[in-house]
Design an enzyme around this catalytic site. Sequence first.
Site, PDB file in Angstrom:
ATOM      1  CG  HIS A 164      -2.262   0.610   0.959  1.00 34.08           C
ATOM      2  ND1 HIS A 164      -2.425   1.750   0.189  1.00 34.08           N
ATOM      3  CD2 HIS A 164      -3.507   0.260   1.354  1.00 34.08           C
ATOM      4  CE1 HIS A 164      -3.714   2.063   0.141  1.00 34.08           C
ATOM      5  NE2 HIS A 164      -4.396   1.171   0.829  1.00 34.08           N
ATOM      6  CG  ASP A 168     -10.183 -11.236 -19.345  1.00 32.64           C
ATOM      7  OD1 ASP A 168      -9.569 -12.292 -19.080  1.00 32.64           O
ATOM      8  OD2 ASP A 168     -10.915 -11.109 -20.345  1.00 32.64           O
TER       9      ASP A 168
END
Length: 426
Positions: A163, A369
């Site tokens: 992060h 994807d």
Amino acid sequence: MAAAAAQPTVTKSPPALVPPAGPTPGGSLPLSSIDKTAAVRVSVDFIQVFPSSAAGDQAASVAAMREGFAKALVHYYPVAGRIAEPVPGEPEIDCTGEGVWFVEAEASCALEEARNLERPLCITKEELIPRPPPEVRVEDTVLLAQITKFTCGGFAVGICFSHLVFDGQGAAQFLKAVGEMARGLPEPSLKPIWARDAIPNPPKPPLGPPPSFTAFNFEKSVIEISLDSIKRVKDQVASETNQKCSTFDVVTAMMFKCRTLAIDFAPDADVRLGFAASTRHLLNNVLPSVDGYYGNCVYPGGLTKTSQEVKDASLVEIVTAIREAKDVLSTRFLDWMSGGAKENHYNVSLDYGTLVVTDWSHVGFNEVDYGFGEPSYVFTLNDDVNIVPSVVYLKPPKPKQGIRLVLQCVEAQHSKVFGEELQKLA
């Protein structure tokens, strides 16, 4: 009596480095003041579940995904580097070009036999999430990936990202690029922008006393809020205030109200709501382009009310308060960037009176994807945080609609009332 099904097992290959597919620049790169303030060195773990697709050959799919990482790392070369800290408190990226750690794994069962990785997990987190070799510190890595093959032809992709380097939207942007490269696109559709030094570095407001931590024994549960329930409140808000509101506003109002009723603090005791909101739209004049920037663009916001105020308020009134808190957050962020912040807004009260909500429902991980379709379900795995009451908002598994809430915000004695209040609204 039939024998119980065997416990699923996962066999992992040793982690292997996937380096960039071409030459990349060396040297070191700074992180932004937001990266360094907001994130500390927190690693975020999550899973993407992909049901078996018509794509067929699992080995070919894994090879294409690995190649997708290699090609994407040429464009996102800092991700192939390591987090260094030559000066304490000033982390930066060392562009070593080493690459990302990639783990291949095989499960002994079909996804359905593992209950499609619904909670409680029948395969442990450790088996689904990538970790580097023991001599490598995970805190120094930018991103790791694991792909686990299931016997049905489906996959689980486990991602661990720093992060310090990305917020959720930034990590999703990188993974979408990996998917585009895996599917044969010549380059990412969104050009990545580093530009961390374009973010102002205002003087730091005083830190104040360090927060005190209490470990709570939260009950863990999952509930879904239907689209109909959300729409009903949105329509109420529109008719009573002539204002539109977001799904986040509605679900957060429901959570804040139900939890306040359940924990039943004294009427004049404070209850607090905390959330982080995206500030990308406020950086248009600061960054060369907001599109493509993959660093942290979040700022903390929230509100404080007395227990009685929240109990007495309608959902429309709480939605209005949340919308006002978001407006205040924008003002505070711009104030912070110009060096005018008088206090550190990252200091959150870590006590039972505080509820922190995190919205993962439209960060972008559900639209990745890698060549075998989009995931049917994405969920976080940072379940071991027990110092602040928290709720994570997810998209429920396809084809369900609405919002799934992963709850870790009440202890056992308040669980029954909390569940009952939520069910009234769900």
